[in-house]
Every structure is written in C-alpha cells, then in structure tokens.
Design a protein around this motif. Structure first.
Motif, mmCIF file in Angstrom:
data_model
loop_
_atom_site.group_PDB
_atom_site.id
_atom_site.type_symbol
_atom_site.label_atom_id
_atom_site.label_comp_id
_atom_site.label_asym_id
_atom_site.label_seq_id
_atom_site.Cartn_x
_atom_site.Cartn_y
_atom_site.Cartn_z
ATOM 1 N N CYS A 1 0.798 -1.232 0.000
ATOM 2 C CA CYS A 1 0.000 0.000 0.000
ATOM 3 C C CYS A 1 0.821 1.268 0.000
ATOM 4 O O CYS A 1 1.982 1.275 0.412
ATOM 5 N N ILE A 2 0.192 2.322 -0.498
ATOM 6 C CA ILE A 2 0.726 3.675 -0.333
ATOM 7 C C ILE A 2 -0.433 4.521 0.158
ATOM 8 O O ILE A 2 -1.457 4.632 -0.525
ATOM 9 N N ILE A 3 -0.311 5.055 1.351
ATOM 10 C CA ILE A 3 -1.348 5.935 1.882
ATOM 11 C C ILE A 3 -0.743 7.335 2.010
ATOM 12 O O ILE A 3 0.328 7.498 2.578
ATOM 13 N N GLU A 4 -1.440 8.314 1.466
ATOM 14 C CA GLU A 4 -0.983 9.711 1.441
ATOM 15 C C GLU A 4 0.255 9.902 0.563
ATOM 16 O O GLU A 4 0.109 10.124 -0.612
ATOM 17 N N THR A 5 1.468 9.784 1.085
ATOM 18 C CA THR A 5 2.597 10.000 0.175
ATOM 19 C C THR A 5 3.503 8.783 0.129
ATOM 20 O O THR A 5 3.642 8.056 1.103
ATOM 21 N N ALA A 6 4.099 8.594 -1.030
ATOM 22 C CA ALA A 6 5.056 7.504 -1.193
ATOM 23 C C ALA A 6 6.350 7.923 -0.508
ATOM 24 O O ALA A 6 6.998 8.873 -0.926
ATOM 25 N N GLU A 7 6.706 7.224 0.554
ATOM 26 C CA GLU A 7 7.916 7.590 1.303
ATOM 27 C C GLU A 7 9.125 6.863 0.725
ATOM 28 O O GLU A 7 9.036 5.710 0.326
ATOM 29 N N SER A 8 10.247 7.552 0.703
ATOM 30 C CA SER A 8 11.485 6.857 0.336
ATOM 31 C C SER A 8 12.636 7.486 1.108
ATOM 32 O O SER A 8 12.508 8.565 1.678
ATOM 33 N N TYR A 9 13.761 6.787 1.133
ATOM 34 C CA TYR A 9 14.956 7.336 1.785
ATOM 35 C C TYR A 9 15.682 8.186 0.755
ATOM 36 O O TYR A 9 16.187 7.646 -0.229
ATOM 37 N N PRO A 10 15.734 9.518 0.965
ATOM 38 C CA PRO A 10 16.250 10.398 -0.084
ATOM 39 C C PRO A 10 17.715 10.178 -0.444
ATOM 40 O O PRO A 10 18.132 10.459 -1.550
ATOM 41 N N LYS B 1 15.855 -2.407 -2.011
ATOM 42 C CA LYS B 1 16.612 -3.426 -1.287
ATOM 43 C C LYS B 1 16.246 -3.349 0.206
ATOM 44 O O LYS B 1 16.033 -4.363 0.875
ATOM 45 N N GLN B 2 16.164 -2.135 0.700
ATOM 46 C CA GLN B 2 15.792 -1.886 2.087
ATOM 47 C C GLN B 2 14.383 -2.441 2.368
ATOM 48 O O GLN B 2 14.167 -3.140 3.350
ATOM 49 N N PHE B 3 13.426 -2.125 1.474
ATOM 50 C CA PHE B 3 12.052 -2.618 1.644
ATOM 51 C C PHE B 3 11.993 -4.142 1.561
ATOM 52 O O PHE B 3 11.173 -4.782 2.202
ATOM 53 N N SER B 4 12.873 -4.711 0.744
ATOM 54 C CA SER B 4 12.804 -6.163 0.516
ATOM 55 C C SER B 4 13.120 -6.955 1.784
ATOM 56 O O SER B 4 12.761 -8.113 1.913
ATOM 57 N N ARG B 5 13.744 -6.292 2.755
ATOM 58 C CA ARG B 5 14.075 -6.979 4.010
ATOM 59 C C ARG B 5 12.857 -7.352 4.831
ATOM 60 O O ARG B 5 12.932 -8.196 5.708
ATOM 61 N N TYR B 6 11.737 -6.657 4.554
ATOM 62 C CA TYR B 6 10.511 -6.982 5.296
ATOM 63 C C TYR B 6 9.897 -8.290 4.836
ATOM 64 O O TYR B 6 8.990 -8.807 5.452
ATOM 65 N N TYR B 7 10.348 -8.785 3.703
ATOM 66 C CA TYR B 7 9.706 -9.965 3.118
ATOM 67 C C TYR B 7 10.701 -11.082 2.927
ATOM 68 O O TYR B 7 11.897 -10.856 2.830
ATOM 69 N N LYS C 1 16.751 -9.948 -8.741
ATOM 70 C CA LYS C 1 16.043 -10.070 -10.018
ATOM 71 C C LYS C 1 14.645 -9.461 -9.904
ATOM 72 O O LYS C 1 14.182 -8.743 -10.793
ATOM 73 N N ARG C 2 13.983 -9.707 -8.774
ATOM 74 C CA ARG C 2 12.643 -9.149 -8.554
ATOM 75 C C ARG C 2 12.720 -7.617 -8.445
ATOM 76 O O ARG C 2 11.862 -6.907 -8.938
ATOM 77 N N ILE C 3 13.773 -7.128 -7.792
ATOM 78 C CA ILE C 3 13.929 -5.669 -7.670
ATOM 79 C C ILE C 3 14.068 -5.042 -9.062
ATOM 80 O O ILE C 3 13.400 -4.062 -9.383
ATOM 81 N N MET D 1 8.122 10.561 -10.398
ATOM 82 C CA MET D 1 9.089 9.471 -10.245
ATOM 83 C C MET D 1 9.059 8.909 -8.831
ATOM 84 O O MET D 1 9.217 7.714 -8.621
ATOM 85 N N LYS D 2 8.842 9.800 -7.849
ATOM 86 C CA LYS D 2 8.714 9.317 -6.471
ATOM 87 C C LYS D 2 7.498 8.409 -6.340
ATOM 88 O O LYS D 2 7.536 7.387 -5.642
ATOM 89 N N GLN D 3 6.404 8.791 -7.018
ATOM 90 C CA GLN D 3 5.187 7.974 -7.010
ATOM 91 C C GLN D 3 5.487 6.590 -7.600
ATOM 92 O O GLN D 3 5.041 5.573 -7.087
ATOM 93 N N ARG D 4 6.231 6.577 -8.698
ATOM 94 C CA ARG D 4 6.559 5.291 -9.339
ATOM 95 C C ARG D 4 7.386 4.406 -8.423
ATOM 96 O O ARG D 4 7.197 3.205 -8.366
ATOM 97 N N LEU D 5 8.325 5.042 -7.711
ATOM 98 C CA LEU D 5 9.154 4.272 -6.777
ATOM 99 C C LEU D 5 8.272 3.700 -5.659
ATOM 100 O O LEU D 5 8.460 2.567 -5.223
ATOM 101 N N GLY D 6 7.303 4.498 -5.237
ATOM 102 C CA GLY D 6 6.347 4.026 -4.227
ATOM 103 C C GLY D 6 5.566 2.818 -4.713
ATOM 104 O O GLY D 6 5.378 1.841 -3.980
ATOM 105 N N ILE D 7 5.127 2.878 -5.971
ATOM 106 C CA ILE D 7 4.390 1.745 -6.551
ATOM 107 C C ILE D 7 5.309 0.521 -6.638
ATOM 108 O O ILE D 7 4.911 -0.594 -6.336
ATOM 109 N N ALA D 8 6.549 0.762 -7.044
ATOM 110 C CA ALA D 8 7.514 -0.344 -7.139
ATOM 111 C C ALA D 8 7.651 -1.035 -5.781
ATOM 112 O O ALA D 8 7.658 -2.261 -5.679
ATOM 113 N N ALA D 9 7.720 -0.228 -4.713
ATOM 114 C CA ALA D 9 7.839 -0.792 -3.363
ATOM 115 C C ALA D 9 6.562 -1.527 -2.973
ATOM 116 O O ALA D 9 6.599 -2.591 -2.356
#
Length: 241
Positions: free
Chosen positions: A81-90, A99-105, A111-113, A137-145
């Motif tokens: 999910c993305i609620i309100e804004t897509a957060e990322s580490y700037p 890679k950071q997000f992938s640690r939750y799973y 290859k998946r990244i 582009m930030k939105q796209r990164l949010g969707i990717a995550a």
C-alpha cells in the motif's frame, strides 16, 4: 467469485463532523476498484482504517478473510500500500530503497527488484537518489515498493497525483497488467474522475462520508455519457446531504 476485501458498517467520525458513516463494500479478486470522491469525502480515513493506521468507531474490515482489527499481521501479509505520500529514503538510490524494503519480506532477490524497476520504468534511474526525482518518479518508486512482494491486494491512495500524462498512462498500464496477469486486486482512491473511468472496472462513489453507490464501469457507461455525468447525478440524487 473470491471476496478479497470486505467492509462492513464502517464508521469513524471526527469532532468536526467529518469522517465516514456506515460504509459497506465487497471487492473481489482481480477487481480494480475506484474509490471516487472529492477531497475531504473520507477516502483517506477509510483507507487508513483498512491498513490499520487508525481504528474505526465501529464496523469491520477483512482482507483475504482476516480481520484487520483482530488479526492485523495475517490481514496485511499479502497487501502492498501507499497511503498519502510515497515515502522513500532520499539519500539511498532507487535500487537501495527497494533493497531496504525487501528486508521486510522473504524471498525477494535482486532479479525481482530489477523486475519492478523495469515495470515502473525506473530501471534507467536505478542508481539515482530519489531526492532528485520529480513527484511522478517518487510515485513510481512508491508503486515499485508496493508491488515488490507480489502482494494479492494493493491499496493506493491517490496514486496518479502529480503524474504527467505519460506517467498516468504508464501507471494505468502497470495496474491493468498486474490485475490481468497476476490477478492482483487493486483498491484505488482518487478525485480524478477521468482517470478512474479509464483505470477501474468497478467504482464506488463516496460523498460526505457516505457510500452513494457501487457499480461496474461498464454498467455506468451504458447509462451515462461519462463517469462525470454519473457522479454529478448520484450527488444530486442524494440531495447533496
């Protein structure tokens, strides 16, 4: 038909009288559901309850058969999910962010990244930092995550905000492809009527915290010239309560 999201008698009212009142909704596998309504109609409130960020006054949300209130971890295990804004580490690159997000799973490899960077047209920026990215582009990164773990359900709050025309078309194609090929179910809120019409196969209108109607896009467009006409007539019919 497999029910993926069930919302029953959901209510959450704030002191200022805003919020949502007695919402009922069933979303089925592979649906791209558009939660349509003006800003302040209660869309974000409903989505925050669905993702466990706030508690309702009353009512229930189940995702994949599990109660968000009583069985939060199980309810959310297949949800992106993305609620309100897509957060990322700037200061991390697009790739490092994922890679950071992938640690939750479990089981997400490089290859998946690359696959989700490819899908969201970010592959050529994979080593750039999001602080230089445009909003789109930030939105796209949010969707990717959000789609990284191949979730069964993806909940997106205003995902087309800040995208240019090209970005909107890309995003629409990503969503439609995932719904078709992987039977991913999408729950998307938006106030952009035209985009909902082009993206979603099922639409619910939320106005002043109340669900006015839920129907398929096909049915609506059989009876109305456009989704906008339908929206206006629904709001009028319900007497702008």
């Amino acid at each position: 038909m497999e029910k993926v999201i069930e919302i029953k008698n959901l209510t959450k009212l704030y002191k200022n009288g805003r919020g949502i009142k007695d919402i009922n909704l069933d979303i089925y596998k592979g649906d791209i559901f558009g939660f349509l309504g003006p800003n302040g109609a209660g869309k974000t409130t409903a989505m925050k309850i669905m993702t466990g960020l706030i508690k309702p006054d009353s009512g229930e949300v189940k995702i994949n058969g599990y109660s968000v209130l009583e069985d939060y971890e199980k309810a959310m295990q297949d949800v992106g999910c993305i609620i309100e804004t897509a957060e990322s580490y700037p200061f991390l690159t697009a790739y490092e962010n994922l890679k950071q997000f992938s640690r939750y799973y479990k089981n997400i490899d490089d290859k998946r990244i690359d696959e989700v960077l490819e899908m969201t047209s970010l592959i050529k920026y994979k080593n750039e930092k999001p602080r230089k990215f445009s909003l789109g582009m930030k939105q796209r990164l949010g969707i990717a995550a959000a789609i990284l773990s191949k979730p069964k359900v993806v909940i997106l709050d205003e995902p087309l905000n800040g995208l240019d025309v090209e970005g909107m078309i890309d995003m629409r194609n990503i969503i439609k492809n995932l719904a078709e090929k992987e039977e991913t179910t999408f729950f998307i809120s938006s106030h952009l009527i035209h985009d909902v019409e082009l993206t979603c196969n099922k639409i619910g209108v939320l106005y002043n915290g109340k669900m006015l109607n839920v129907d398929t896009t096909k049915n609506i467009l059989k009876n109305y010239a456009s989704l906008e006409n339908y929206f206006v007539s629904e709001v009028e019919r319900n007497g702008r309560i």
